[in-house]
Motif scaffolding. Structure first.
Motif, PDB file in Angstrom:
ATOM      1  N   GLN A  57     -13.490  -8.549  10.159  1.00 26.94           N
ATOM      2  CA  GLN A  57     -14.907  -8.278   9.898  1.00 26.94           C
ATOM      3  C   GLN A  57     -15.496  -9.266   8.907  1.00 26.94           C
ATOM      4  O   GLN A  57     -16.332  -8.926   8.083  1.00 26.94           O
ATOM      5  N   GLY A  58     -14.993 -10.489   8.924  1.00 31.42           N
ATOM      6  CA  GLY A  58     -15.441 -11.479   7.945  1.00 31.42           C
ATOM      7  C   GLY A  58     -16.788 -12.059   8.287  1.00 31.42           C
ATOM      8  O   GLY A  58     -17.308 -11.798   9.370  1.00 31.42           O
ATOM      9  N   PRO A  59     -17.370 -12.839   7.374  1.00 34.20           N
ATOM     10  CA  PRO A  59     -16.876 -13.116   6.025  1.00 34.20           C
ATOM     11  C   PRO A  59     -16.998 -11.868   5.138  1.00 34.20           C
ATOM     12  O   PRO A  59     -17.951 -11.113   5.280  1.00 34.20           O
ATOM     13  N   ALA A  60     -16.028 -11.703   4.229  1.00 33.69           N
ATOM     14  CA  ALA A  60     -16.008 -10.530   3.372  1.00 33.69           C
ATOM     15  C   ALA A  60     -16.119 -10.942   1.912  1.00 33.69           C
ATOM     16  O   ALA A  60     -15.676 -12.032   1.527  1.00 33.69           O
ATOM     17  N   LEU A  61     -16.744 -10.084   1.133  1.00 30.96           N
ATOM     18  CA  LEU A  61     -16.747 -10.314  -0.309  1.00 30.96           C
ATOM     19  C   LEU A  61     -16.685  -8.978  -1.037  1.00 30.96           C
ATOM     20  O   LEU A  61     -17.072  -7.939  -0.506  1.00 30.96           O
ATOM     21  N   LEU A  62     -16.153  -9.060  -2.262  1.00 34.88           N
ATOM     22  CA  LEU A  62     -16.101  -7.889  -3.131  1.00 34.88           C
ATOM     23  C   LEU A  62     -17.132  -8.072  -4.224  1.00 34.88           C
ATOM     24  O   LEU A  62     -17.223  -9.148  -4.818  1.00 34.88           O
ATOM     25  N   VAL A  63     -17.936  -7.017  -4.491  1.00 34.30           N
ATOM     26  CA  VAL A  63     -18.769  -7.012  -5.682  1.00 34.30           C
ATOM     27  C   VAL A  63     -18.120  -5.989  -6.607  1.00 34.30           C
ATOM     28  O   VAL A  63     -18.145  -4.791  -6.306  1.00 34.30           O
ATOM     29  N   ASN A  64     -17.482  -6.437  -7.663  1.00 34.59           N
ATOM     30  CA  ASN A  64     -16.565  -5.615  -8.448  1.00 34.59           C
ATOM     31  C   ASN A  64     -15.573  -4.970  -7.476  1.00 34.59           C
ATOM     32  O   ASN A  64     -14.841  -5.693  -6.825  1.00 34.59           O
ATOM     33  N   ASP A  65     -15.571  -3.630  -7.329  1.00 34.47           N
ATOM     34  CA  ASP A  65     -14.584  -3.017  -6.433  1.00 34.47           C
ATOM     35  C   ASP A  65     -15.132  -2.734  -5.046  1.00 34.47           C
ATOM     36  O   ASP A  65     -14.447  -2.169  -4.209  1.00 34.47           O
ATOM     37  N   ARG A  66     -16.384  -3.079  -4.822  1.00 36.69           N
ATOM     38  CA  ARG A  66     -17.016  -2.661  -3.571  1.00 36.69           C
ATOM     39  C   ARG A  66     -16.958  -3.771  -2.529  1.00 36.69           C
ATOM     40  O   ARG A  66     -17.260  -4.921  -2.824  1.00 36.69           O
ATOM     41  N   ILE A  67     -16.556  -3.392  -1.323  1.00 36.51           N
ATOM     42  CA  ILE A  67     -16.365  -4.399  -0.275  1.00 36.51           C
ATOM     43  C   ILE A  67     -17.617  -4.534   0.588  1.00 36.51           C
ATOM     44  O   ILE A  67     -18.299  -3.549   0.871  1.00 36.51           O
ATOM     45  N   HIS A  68     -17.953  -5.761   0.929  1.00 40.03           N
ATOM     46  CA  HIS A  68     -19.024  -6.029   1.891  1.00 40.03           C
ATOM     47  C   HIS A  68     -18.434  -6.859   3.005  1.00 40.03           C
ATOM     48  O   HIS A  68     -17.731  -7.839   2.740  1.00 40.03           O
ATOM     49  N   THR A  69     -18.727  -6.472   4.245  1.00 39.38           N
ATOM     50  CA  THR A  69     -18.157  -7.228   5.359  1.00 39.38           C
ATOM     51  C   THR A  69     -19.272  -7.810   6.222  1.00 39.38           C
ATOM     52  O   THR A  69     -20.429  -7.432   6.093  1.00 39.38           O
ATOM     53  N   ARG A  70     -18.889  -8.717   7.091  1.00 39.90           N
ATOM     54  CA  ARG A  70     -19.821  -9.418   7.978  1.00 39.90           C
ATOM     55  C   ARG A  70     -21.039  -9.922   7.195  1.00 39.90           C
ATOM     56  O   ARG A  70     -22.184  -9.711   7.594  1.00 39.90           O
ATOM     57  N   VAL A  71     -20.767 -10.541   6.064  1.00 39.04           N
ATOM     58  CA  VAL A  71     -21.847 -11.040   5.218  1.00 39.04           C
ATOM     59  C   VAL A  71     -22.427 -12.300   5.844  1.00 39.04           C
ATOM     60  O   VAL A  71     -21.690 -13.172   6.300  1.00 39.04           O
ATOM     61  N   THR A  72     -23.735 -12.351   5.901  1.00 40.69           N
ATOM     62  CA  THR A  72     -24.415 -13.556   6.393  1.00 40.69           C
ATOM     63  C   THR A  72     -25.156 -14.177   5.220  1.00 40.69           C
ATOM     64  O   THR A  72     -25.390 -13.507   4.211  1.00 40.69           O
TER      65      THR A  72
END
Lengths: 391, 173
Positions: free
Chosen positions: B130-145
């Motif tokens: 489900q990339g691209p993925a990033l963490l903001v502190n402990d929270r995951i975000h997927t399919r970031v555009t």
């Protein structure tokens, strides 16, 4: 693919109830009869590991679940923990009974901190139902599980590095032997098993070794959970019997046109299209379940560059072959990308890779040159005399 | 650091150790909590922890410097960790990287001058499908555009508003 009941249709706590009714050697012999091998990728027979720990004499023993899933392309353990945490904790409790441990530790990687709340709630629910704690389900078994958060280090997936972190040290692998089954956490016998291995152990106790053996190959029995990503139509988590071919797997996930598949993550091997008839099993292509599909347009040197940067970053730095070797391979790779590498130097790099495989202290250094060597072997026509595109 | 701040930090660490345990096996749990709360683990904190656990401060520093989620350096209130490993890379992580740098005006490895955001890379975070993925502190975000980057940053910024409490929960759409 098969009418057999799968992982998803388990009867809750059947494995634990069966284990509570059996004596310790019977539990281990059931696991042994199933042929279950470590699902983290190393493929060590689970029953042998449990047997060593069970035979060791000590005042305390530990069951450690390795949820430090850091191999590039692997995410099955995250899904198992999200969807089937009870099964994993059930497996840990079964292991606790089998080896004579009263304490279980789930080593959860820092990147999965967001799973912790859910897992703590599952543990609390199990304590309420007397599936953990004192005298589990009226038996004489005392066992509880706590969660330990990792702090962001791929190397802690290596079992002795993981134990170092638990003890409050840098995650630097120890020399083996002694193995953790004799001298593990706090010097006590400890078994370190992958998330999926423990979940399977619970299933095997619940359904019997014959159920597990009914699929797979002679040396790689049962099913395996795969994490599939990359250039395919349907990436995600899959359950397949061991021994299926790369081509069969690619067909299921919609990646038939791949030019290569990276199997086993960055530490695994790059399998070119001509070898897609080979099977995924411990006796052929072993894997912890990471499958990265590389489509026809992928530049293999870009892929390798990504892997080598990963290893340079994640090498613990303790032993020279890994610390310096990966840096040299990365520099060499940049020469290849810029079209400035001689054939003689490429040969030297391959020799270096061979040295790293035999001289590194732990699995990270031993396996980090694999991808480089398999790309050099299989994609020679892409490597030499390149004209750099990004001048 | 003011004496009162030091006292407060020391007493906070003492209560953490009382809760998490006062031997070496509690070192990483204590350090993770200190980093989460103070966004840094300075030499004073390391000294206090070393005294409590009965080890040399160098031992504490050796652990702090080893792990990606520790590290003594000061970080922003929001640490954004973008996955740079192969599957996210193949799904367009570089454009997300570029847009994060554009919107925050810093490079990866840096913290904004107001101490609110830090940009870092992370190695595979298990969101490869489900990339691209990033963490903001402990929270995951997927399919970031690249377009979504602004939205993610704005959700973080809302906690810094005039009337926003420090502890306010960040709500992502």
């Amino acid at each position: 693919m098969s009418p057999l009941p799968t992982y998803d249709s388990m009867i809750p706590e059947a494995g634990l109830r069966a284990a509570l009714a059996l004596d310790r050697p019977r539990i281990i012999s059931e696991i042994g009869a199933s042929g279950l091998k470590g699902r983290g990728g190393a493929g060590f027979p689970t029953a042998v590991k449990w047997n060593f720990a069970a035979a060791a004499q000590a005042d305390k023993k530990f069951v450690i679940c390795n949820a430090d899933e850091g191999e590039p392309g692997t995410f099955k353990d995250r899904v198992i923990l999200q969807e089937h945490a009870d099964l994993v904790f059930e497996g840990m409790t079964v292991a606790g009974k089998a080896v004579g441990a009263h304490e279980g530790i789930l080593f959860l990687r820092g990147e999965y901190t967001y799973l912790r709340g859910h897992l703590e709630a599952v543990l609390a629910g199990r304590r309420d139902r007397n599936l953990l704690g004192k005298g589990i389900l009226g038996s004489g078994l005392d066992f509880d599980i706590r969660i330990f958060m990792g702090a962001g280090a791929y190397i802690c997936g290596e079992e002795t590095a993981l134990i170092e972190a638990l003890e409050g040290f840098r995650g630097e692998p120890r020399n083996r032997p002694p193995f953790p089954v004799n001298t593990g956490f706090l010097g006590r016998p400890s078994i370190v098993n992958n998330v999926e291995t423990l979940a399977w152990a619970a299933c095997i106790l619940g359904r019997g070794a014959d159920w597990f053996r009914s699929v797979g190959t002679e040396k790689s029995t049962g099913r395996k959970i795969f994490s599939v990503s990359g250039d395919c139509a349907r990436p995600g988590v899959y359950e397949f019997p061991m021994g299926l071919t790369v081509a069969e797997l690619l067909k299921e996930v919609g990646g038939e046109d791949a030019k290569a598949a990276q199997i086993g993550g960055a530490a695994g091997q790059c399998v070119p299209a001509k070898d897609f008839g080979r099977s995924i099993a411990f006796e052929d292509i072993p894997t912890g379940g990471s499958i990265i599909v590389l489509g026809p347009h992928r530049d293999m040197l870009d892929v390798l560059h990504n892997f080598l940067e990963f290893f340079v970053d994640e090498s613990c730095g303790q032993c020279a072959p890994c610390r310096l070797g990966n840096t040299k391979l990365l520099e060499g790779l940049e020469m290849l990308r810029n079209g400035t590498c001689s054939m003689a130097y490429l040969k030297e790099l391959c020799d270096l890779g061979g040295t790293m495989q035999v001289a590194s202290k732990c699995g990270l250094g031993q396996s980090s040159p694999n991808a480089f060597l398999s790309v050099v072997e299989n994609f020679r026509e892409e490597l030499m005399g390149r004209i750099p595109t990004h001048a | 650091m003011l004496m009162t701040e030091r006292d407060r930090l020391a007493s906070e660490i003492r209560s953490l150790a009382a809760k998490l345990g006062q031997d070496r096996t509690s070192l990483i749990p204590i350090l993770l909590e200190v980093k989460r709360k103070y966004h840094t683990i300075d030499s004073y904190a390391m000294q206090v922890i070393a005294d409590l656990l009965g080890i040399h401060p160098v031992e504490v520093n050796s652990v702090v410097s080893f792990y990606a989620f520790l590290g003594g350096h000061r970080q922003g209130k929001f640490v954004i960790r973008l996955c740079r490993t192969i599957s996210c890379d193949m799904q367009g992580k570089s454009r997300v990287e570029r847009q994060l740098e554009n919107d925050l005006g810093i490079r990866f490895g840096e913290t904004t001058p107001d101490g609110k955001f830090t940009l870092e890379f992370a190695n595979c975070m298990g969101m490869c499908d489900q990339g691209p993925a990033l963490l903001v502190n402990d929270r995951i975000h997927t399919r970031v555009t690249p377009e979504k980057v602004h939205e993610i940053l704005e959700a973080c910024r809302r906690v810094f508003g005039v009337h926003a409490a420090e502890t306010k929960e960040v709500v992502f759409k």
